[in-house]
Structures are given as C-alpha cells and as structure tokens.
Design a protein around this motif. Structure first.
Motif, PDB file in Angstrom:
ATOM      1  N   GLN A 204       0.963  -1.096  -0.068  1.00  0.00           N
ATOM      2  CA  GLN A 204       0.011   0.024  -0.083  1.00  0.00           C
ATOM      3  C   GLN A 204       0.809   1.327  -0.040  1.00  0.00           C
ATOM      4  OE1 GLN A 204      -2.976  -0.425   3.020  1.00  0.00           O
ATOM      5  NE2 GLN A 204      -3.093  -2.622   2.683  1.00  0.00           N
ATOM      6  N   ARG A 216       4.146   4.958  16.265  1.00  0.00           N
ATOM      7  CA  ARG A 216       4.331   3.581  16.324  1.00  0.00           C
ATOM      8  C   ARG A 216       5.388   3.651  17.561  1.00  0.00           C
ATOM      9  NH1 ARG A 216       4.001   2.989  10.376  1.00  0.00           N
ATOM     10  NH2 ARG A 216       5.931   3.625  10.257  1.00  0.00           N
ATOM     11  N   CYS A 233      -4.318  -3.423  10.710  1.00  0.00           N
ATOM     12  CA  CYS A 233      -2.792  -3.415  11.102  1.00  0.00           C
ATOM     13  C   CYS A 233      -1.748  -3.302   9.920  1.00  0.00           C
ATOM     14  CB  CYS A 233      -2.530  -4.500  11.706  1.00  0.00           C
ATOM     15  SG  CYS A 233      -2.701  -6.015  11.043  1.00  0.00           S
ATOM     16  N   TYR A 234      -2.030  -3.578   8.984  1.00  0.00           N
ATOM     17  CA  TYR A 234      -1.351  -3.687   7.639  1.00  0.00           C
ATOM     18  C   TYR A 234      -0.161  -4.747   7.723  1.00  0.00           C
ATOM     19  CZ  TYR A 234       1.285  -2.218   3.555  1.00  0.00           C
ATOM     20  OH  TYR A 234       1.967  -2.217   2.199  1.00  0.00           O
ATOM     21  N   PHE A 238       2.279  -1.143  14.218  1.00  0.00           N
ATOM     22  CA  PHE A 238       2.145  -0.706  15.495  1.00  0.00           C
ATOM     23  C   PHE A 238       2.202  -2.212  16.373  1.00  0.00           C
ATOM     24  CE2 PHE A 238      -0.385   2.762  13.938  1.00  0.00           C
ATOM     25  CZ  PHE A 238       0.248   3.980  14.634  1.00  0.00           C
ATOM     26  N   SER A 255      -8.193  -6.775   6.648  1.00  0.00           N
ATOM     27  CA  SER A 255      -8.876  -7.215   5.683  1.00  0.00           C
ATOM     28  C   SER A 255      -8.332  -7.908   4.641  1.00  0.00           C
ATOM     29  CB  SER A 255      -9.958  -6.357   5.184  1.00  0.00           C
ATOM     30  OG  SER A 255      -9.423  -5.118   4.703  1.00  0.00           O
ATOM     31  N   VAL A 284     -12.887  -4.757  10.052  1.00  0.00           N
ATOM     32  CA  VAL A 284     -12.583  -4.472  11.338  1.00  0.00           C
ATOM     33  C   VAL A 284     -14.210  -4.227  11.993  1.00  0.00           C
ATOM     34  CG1 VAL A 284     -12.033  -2.333  12.713  1.00  0.00           C
ATOM     35  CG2 VAL A 284     -10.432  -3.610  11.229  1.00  0.00           C
ATOM     36  N   ASP A 304      -6.476   2.593  13.237  1.00  0.00           N
ATOM     37  CA  ASP A 304      -5.593   3.320  12.170  1.00  0.00           C
ATOM     38  C   ASP A 304      -6.201   3.044  10.839  1.00  0.00           C
ATOM     39  OD1 ASP A 304      -3.878   4.855  10.754  1.00  0.00           O
ATOM     40  OD2 ASP A 304      -2.280   3.451  10.843  1.00  0.00           O
TER      41      ASP A 304
HETATM   42  N1  SAH Z   1      -1.255   1.383  10.625  1.00  0.00           N
HETATM   43  C1  SAH Z   1      -0.610   0.717   9.575  1.00  0.00           C
HETATM   44  C2  SAH Z   1      -1.163   1.303   8.485  1.00  0.00           C
HETATM   45  C3  SAH Z   1      -2.566   1.243   8.352  1.00  0.00           C
HETATM   46  S1  SAH Z   1      -3.246   1.371   6.680  1.00  0.00           S
HETATM   47  C4  SAH Z   1       0.891   0.888   9.905  1.00  0.00           C
HETATM   48  O1  SAH Z   1       1.279   1.607  10.854  1.00  0.00           O
HETATM   49  O2  SAH Z   1       1.595   0.624   9.132  1.00  0.00           O
HETATM   50  C5  SAH Z   1      -4.874   0.636   6.596  1.00  0.00           C
HETATM   51  C6  SAH Z   1      -5.082  -0.851   6.356  1.00  0.00           C
HETATM   52  O3  SAH Z   1      -6.530  -1.014   6.708  1.00  0.00           O
HETATM   53  C7  SAH Z   1      -4.818  -1.343   5.276  1.00  0.00           C
HETATM   54  O4  SAH Z   1      -3.806  -2.309   5.697  1.00  0.00           O
HETATM   55  C8  SAH Z   1      -6.151  -2.085   4.654  1.00  0.00           C
HETATM   56  O5  SAH Z   1      -5.793  -3.446   4.143  1.00  0.00           O
HETATM   57  C9  SAH Z   1      -7.008  -2.169   6.074  1.00  0.00           C
HETATM   58  N2  SAH Z   1      -8.352  -1.944   5.665  1.00  0.00           N
HETATM   59  C10 SAH Z   1      -9.215  -1.199   4.970  1.00  0.00           C
HETATM   60  N3  SAH Z   1     -10.388  -1.367   5.249  1.00  0.00           N
HETATM   61  C11 SAH Z   1     -10.540  -2.380   6.273  1.00  0.00           C
HETATM   62  C12 SAH Z   1     -11.647  -2.921   6.704  1.00  0.00           C
HETATM   63  N4  SAH Z   1     -12.942  -2.612   6.413  1.00  0.00           N
HETATM   64  N5  SAH Z   1     -11.555  -3.846   7.752  1.00  0.00           N
HETATM   65  C13 SAH Z   1     -10.178  -4.363   8.175  1.00  0.00           C
HETATM   66  N6  SAH Z   1      -8.988  -3.705   7.519  1.00  0.00           N
HETATM   67  C14 SAH Z   1      -9.107  -2.697   6.515  1.00  0.00           C
END
Ligand code: SAH
Length: 401
Positions: A204, A216, A233-234, A238, A255, A284, A304
């Motif tokens: 991403q 973080r 959590c990507y 964190f 997801s 989520v 996040d």
């Molecule tokens: N906190 C992370 C970045 C998060 S980016 C870091 O520090 O690197 C947002 C993330 O949300 C992405 O990985 C994406 O796949 C996820 N995402 C998007 N919509 C979602 C949903 N409805 N439920 C779960 N995850 C989701």
C-alpha cells in the motif's frame, strides 16, 4: 528541458486572488475567469489577478477540479531543470537536518505541496527511491525529477508507484514499474531497530506508512504488560512495536490477507515470539462487534483506518465510519485503558475528528482525556499556508479508571 517562454496565461476572477496572496498553492476551476493561449495539461501557465497583477506560475490541468497548482510566486523564476534541482536539493537538505536517518532507513524525502512540489512524493527505503506522481504538472517533469534524484541520491533503483486514486481525479493513467536501475529482491527497512519487509511494487502507498513512525514508537513505549488490539494493522507496524515493548498479547486485524502475511513475516524477521501475537483477517467493523459481543477487553487499542474521506465531500459518510469504530473501541477498553485513534482523511479537520471521537465516547458512556495530540512524522511537514496538508491526525486518549 526548458519550457517555451510564451506561456499560457490563467486569469482569475475578480477577488479570487486572495488565497494565492496568502500563498495557498491550489487554484480551483471556479476561480478562473479565462485561460489564454492553449496550454496542454501539465504545462506551466502564468497566473494573473483579474486586473492583470502577476501572481505566480502554476501547472495547468483542465481535467482536474484543481485546475492549477502553484510552482512559484517569483516572476523571475523559470520552470526548468535547474528550478526542480533547487527545490529537490532544499527538500533533501531539510530531511538531513532532521536527522531521521538515525532512527530509520525509510524517509519521506519529498512531500508534495509542503516542499513546493505539488503532486510529487518521494520515499526512500534504504537505497531504493519510490516516486509517486499525483498531478499533471509533476507528470510533465517526472523524468527530469527522476534524473535529478538519481544524480543527488545515487540510489540503486528509482521505482514509480503512480497508481493512487488521486491520479484518476487528475485524468492521469496508472503507472507502476522501475524507472531507473534494478529493484532488489527483498527490501527490508529498519525503523527504531525493528525490521519491516517492504513491497514497493504491490504494497500500500509506496510500500509502508512512514508517516506513523513516531506514533508507532509511542505505542512501543506504552505497551508493556498490556493486552493490545491493533485494528487496520497492515504489515504489523504498531503490532511489532507493541510486541517489542513487552505487550502481554497483541491481536491484529486487517482485511488484507497479503498485509497479514507480510506482518507475520515481519514478526519472524525480528525474532519476536509468535505466541503473544494473534492475526485475524477480517473486516474491522464486524470484528469489533464480535469482540464486543464476546465481552473481550483490552488495555490499549489502536485504530488506524484507511482514508474514509479523500475529499471534504465525503466528510459526512466518513464521520459515521469514524464514530462507529471509535464507539466500539471505547467499549472494548478496560477501565484506565488507552485508545490511539487516527484519521488520515484530508477531508476531516482536527477539530471535526476530535468532535467525532468525543461523540463516540459520550455514546459509549466513557469519560476520556486527551493525553497526546498526534500527527505525521517530521518528514511529512505542513505548510502554514496549506493547512489541508495536515491529513494525518490522531489522539491518544485515556479512559477513566
Ligand atoms: N497502521 C498501519 C497502516 C494502516 S493502513 C501501519 O502503521 O503501517 C490501513 C489498513 O486498513 C490497510 O492495511 C487495509 O488493508 C486495511 N483495511 C481497509 N479497510 C479495512 C476494513 N474494513 N477492515 C479491516 N481492514 C481494513
């Protein structure tokens, strides 16, 4: 590369020069009276107030609602390779002065408008630079900028990830591939001593969320002996900090199966013990409801989410999304627990975000205090004249014990 001297001319409607005089870098289509000459999209135009005063030079794009983005306010400037070399050199020097390299091998070198280069983002991961072009003006100068970066930074590879949604709004096609050099097989960035695999081709953004670096680290400091829930959590950003910080348990939800695979790979890279970490591939919004119904509780929760509101037009729908997850987050906290909650939506202001979170706390029946107001790391600066650039906002909250 030099542009011809007979530039197109963009003349603003009466009174619409005000934001430019305050150095706001965008000109919306509704502010333009007429355009003389026949500038192509991406070409530089001179910008004049209705009565003829020179205001600056901008990149024109008839296809975008942001019809022009300012390059310069100096009449003597010329948009040529030397101009871009100067801007890029200044941005690089600013990052060096911040000394971010002592904490991380991943650094945002160029941050669009904030560095006077609207539409140009450059992230460094070790000796790889990832360039992301989001405007017709930056598109026109992309090869010039890549050559300058090659010359100034001597990277092993410059990779282009010009496939963000904003390109569609600019009428630009998606582009994803090597621009210069060779991409190494495995790219591992080290941030505060934690290793993260970065997939610049398919991950991403440009491969990692560099903007959350400091946030973080803060979670790492707070996690000791805590039951932690990391939502969205990507690649485990964190989560890994929490694990290294001595969390009792860390449940991470996303997801994207690819993201979770990378996250688990990252746990192994750091030889962190896997027993404390649980990974869940789920939406989520649903997962939080299930956890609530199971009466699960956590000491530290991170929310996040992705950008719910790319522009202000989506603010209302986005507000409902933020309210929903924050309300559920509050309900899942133990007394005295902490919530780290973020919005990376440019269309949601700091104030609005705080109001939404306050509403969520009220509806959840908890009292909370703001411990920290959070934002993007220092390599993602914000122009005073362009507050919209402050897209990432966060709150670290502590609920009453
Ligand atoms: N906190 C992370 C970045 C998060 S980016 C870091 O520090 O690197 C947002 C993330 O949300 C992405 O990985 C994406 O796949 C996820 N995402 C998007 N919509 C979602 C949903 N409805 N439920 C779960 N995850 C989701």
């Amino acid at each position: 590369m030099k542009e011809k001297t007979n530039l197109g001319l963009c003349i603003l409607k009466a009174g619409r020069e005000k934001s430019l005089l305050r150095r706001h870098p965008w000109i919306f289509s509704g502010a333009i009276e007429r355009v003389n000459g026949q500038p192509q999209n991406g070409d530089t135009v001179a910008v004049h107030a209705s009565q003829g005063t020179f205001l600056g030079y901008a990149a024109y794009n008839a296809l975008s609602k942001i019809s022009a983005r300012m390059w310069s306010w100096q009449e003597s400037d010329r948009m040529d390779a030397d101009f871009f070399r100067h801007k890029i050199s200044v941005a690089l020097a600013a990052r060096r002065a911040l000394n971010i390299a002592q904490h991380s091998t991943g650094i945002r070198l160029i941050h669009g408008e904030a560095d006077g280069l609207p539409g140009l983002v450059v992230d460094q991961y070790n000796d790889v630079l990832v360039i992301q072009i989001g405007s017709a003006g930056a598109e026109k100068w992309r090869k010039v900028c890549a050559d300058i970066l090659q010359d100034l930074c001597r990277p092993a590879c410059i990779y282009e990830r010009s496939d963000s949604d904003s390109r569609t709004l600019e009428g630009l096609p998606e582009r994803n591939g090597v621009l210069l050099g060779t991409l190494p097989d495995a790219l591992v960035l080290t941030e505060h001593g934690i290793h993260f695999g970065v997939d610049v081709a398919h991950g991403q953004k440009t491969g990692f969320y560099l903007d959350q670096r400091d946030n973080r680290a803060l979670i790492g400091e707070l996690a000791h002996d805590k039951d932690v829930l990391n939502c969205f959590c990507y690649s485990g950003g964190f989560s890994l900090y929490a694990l290294r910080g001595g969390a009792k348990s860390v449940l991470s939800i996303d997801s994207s199966a690819e993201a979770l695979q990378l996250a688990q790979h990252n746990v192994a890279l750091n030889a962190l013990d896997v027993e404390r970490a649980q990974w869940q591939c789920e939406d989520v919004f649903q997962a939080l409801r299930k956890l609530r119904d199971q009466n699960k509780k956590f000491d530290l929760i991170i929310l996040d989410p992705p950008k719910f509101a790319p522009t202000a037009a989506f603010a209302e729908k986005a507000a409902r999304g933020y309210k929903d997850i924050n309300l559920l987050g509050f309900k899942l906290l133990n007394p005295g627990g902490m919530l780290a909650t973020y919005s990376c939506s440019g269309g949601i202001s700091d104030d609005l975000f705080q109001k939404i979170v306050a509403g969520a706390a009220l509806d959840a029946g908890v009292e909370a205090q703001i411990v920290y107001k959070l934002h993007a790391a220092a390599d993602h600066p914000v122009l005073l004249s362009f507050p919209e650039g402050a897209y990432l906002k966060g709150l670290l909250l502590r609920v009453a014990g």
